[in-house]
Design a protein around this motif. Structure first.
Motif, PDB file in Angstrom:
ATOM      1  N   PHE A  64    -128.273  46.481  56.842  1.00  0.00           N
ATOM      2  CA  PHE A  64    -129.041  47.725  56.806  1.00  0.00           C
ATOM      3  C   PHE A  64    -128.401  48.748  55.862  1.00  0.00           C
ATOM      4  O   PHE A  64    -128.849  49.885  55.801  1.00  0.00           O
ATOM      5  N   GLY A  65    -127.352  48.321  55.154  1.00  0.00           N
ATOM      6  CA  GLY A  65    -126.638  49.253  54.296  1.00  0.00           C
ATOM      7  C   GLY A  65    -126.738  48.950  52.819  1.00  0.00           C
ATOM      8  O   GLY A  65    -125.944  49.460  52.027  1.00  0.00           O
ATOM      9  N   LEU A  70    -127.268  50.729  45.766  1.00  0.00           N
ATOM     10  CA  LEU A  70    -128.247  51.319  44.861  1.00  0.00           C
ATOM     11  C   LEU A  70    -127.839  52.750  44.509  1.00  0.00           C
ATOM     12  O   LEU A  70    -127.835  53.144  43.337  1.00  0.00           O
ATOM     13  N   GLY A  71    -127.485  53.524  45.534  1.00  0.00           N
ATOM     14  CA  GLY A  71    -127.063  54.896  45.307  1.00  0.00           C
ATOM     15  C   GLY A  71    -125.766  54.983  44.538  1.00  0.00           C
ATOM     16  O   GLY A  71    -125.586  55.869  43.693  1.00  0.00           O
ATOM     17  N   ALA A  72    -124.832  54.063  44.791  1.00  0.00           N
ATOM     18  CA  ALA A  72    -123.551  54.080  44.082  1.00  0.00           C
ATOM     19  C   ALA A  72    -123.752  53.867  42.592  1.00  0.00           C
ATOM     20  O   ALA A  72    -123.173  54.579  41.762  1.00  0.00           O
ATOM     21  N   GLY A  73    -124.587  52.888  42.240  1.00  0.00           N
ATOM     22  CA  GLY A  73    -124.865  52.643  40.832  1.00  0.00           C
ATOM     23  C   GLY A  73    -125.530  53.821  40.157  1.00  0.00           C
ATOM     24  O   GLY A  73    -125.201  54.182  39.016  1.00  0.00           O
ATOM     25  N   ALA A 124    -123.475  51.792  59.234  1.00  0.00           N
ATOM     26  CA  ALA A 124    -122.498  52.872  59.341  1.00  0.00           C
ATOM     27  C   ALA A 124    -121.854  53.176  57.991  1.00  0.00           C
ATOM     28  O   ALA A 124    -121.668  54.342  57.625  1.00  0.00           O
ATOM     29  N   PHE A 125    -121.531  52.143  57.230  1.00  0.00           N
ATOM     30  CA  PHE A 125    -120.940  52.363  55.914  1.00  0.00           C
ATOM     31  C   PHE A 125    -121.927  53.065  54.977  1.00  0.00           C
ATOM     32  O   PHE A 125    -121.528  53.934  54.181  1.00  0.00           O
TER      33      PHE A 125
END
Length: 259
Positions: A64-65, A70-73, A124-125
């Motif tokens: 689920f993380g 996607l956001g990190a890239g 959670a991560f």
């Protein structure tokens, strides 16, 4: 008996590719240029979805993380551009590498669990990364970060104008095709067969001597890195990055919970 043979699958893939190649030309002829950008978003999310399918569909790892990568890239491209680094040759590989490293750290811990515990730890991560990017006030915080434009891509004396929608469309199409082909070849190789076998019966694969944890971790890292590439492309597509890229709940789900 299958409905389509492998030869039919290849022909269908070629027809689909041909349709994607002529699509922007058809939209321009119909004076519907808006759909070119819309198709770019679909192809970028197809890369992200394919990376998720690698761990979920092929590996049986319900995460689920995945949006965290996607956001990190996307944020790597946005932050580097904010610091004056606009070259795609630098920012895109760094985005892929950063997402892969995040996946390595998250996977190294999460894959020691199974079932619902794995699901909740990955979630959670992702939430931790969401609040991490909110805390980056220098890069927009909760409001996100607007980018001055798209990355630059120079090939020797040749410079591709990524601001041109046709050039951008065909670059995204090329990257999507390469990613899908690479994933197809990966799953046809020994590594892919092992990953599928682990999904079916991990205990048996351990019993016959396969290091299942390592295989799953490598699979997790590859998926994270590819999702980071999708994030880098999405940042360029929207000229904007936001913590909403990482948040697991959509606005509709949030309003439903509040009601």
């Amino acid at each position: 008996m299958t409905l389509f043979s492998p030869a039919h699958h290849r022909w269908l893939a070629m027809l689909a590719l041909l349709g994607l190649v002529v699509f922007p030309l058809a939209m321009q002829a119909l004076d519907q240029a808006f759909y070119i950008g819309f198709a770019c978003r679909i192809m970028i999310y197809a890369i992200a979805a394919s990376s998720l399918n690698l761990i979920l569909g092929n590996g049986g790892m319900v995460s689920f993380g995945h949006a965290a990568f996607l956001g990190a890239g996307a944020y790597v491209v946005g932050i580097l551009m904010e610091e004056g680094i606009v070259s795609a040759w630098i920012s895109w590989p760094v985005a892929v590498l950063a997402s892969g490293l995040f996946a390595l750290l998250i996977g190294a811990l999460s894959l020691r669990t199974r079932g619902v515990y794995f699901i909740m730890i990955t979630l959670a991560f992702a939430q931790m990364m969401y609040y991490l990017f909110i805390s980056l006030k220098a890069y927009g915080g909760e409001d996100g970060l607007s980018l001055p434009g798209r990355s630059s891509l120079e090939l020797g004396s040749l410079s591709l104008n990524l601001k041109d929608e046709f050039t951008w469309y065909y670059l995204v199409l090329l990257l999507m095709v390469l990613v899908l082909y690479a994933l197809h070849r990966l799953m046809q190789a020994r590594f892919g067969r092992v990953i599928e076998a682990i999904r079916e019966n991990e205990a048996r694969m351990e019993a016959i001597g396969f290091a299942t944890y390592r295989y799953k971790l490598v699979c997790f890292v590859i998926a994270g890195a590819l999702c980071g590439l999708a994030g880098a492309l999405l940042a360029n597509q929207n000229s904007f990055v936001s913590p909403k890229l990482i948040e697991w709940r959509s606005e509709e789900h949030t309003s439903e919970l509040q009601s």
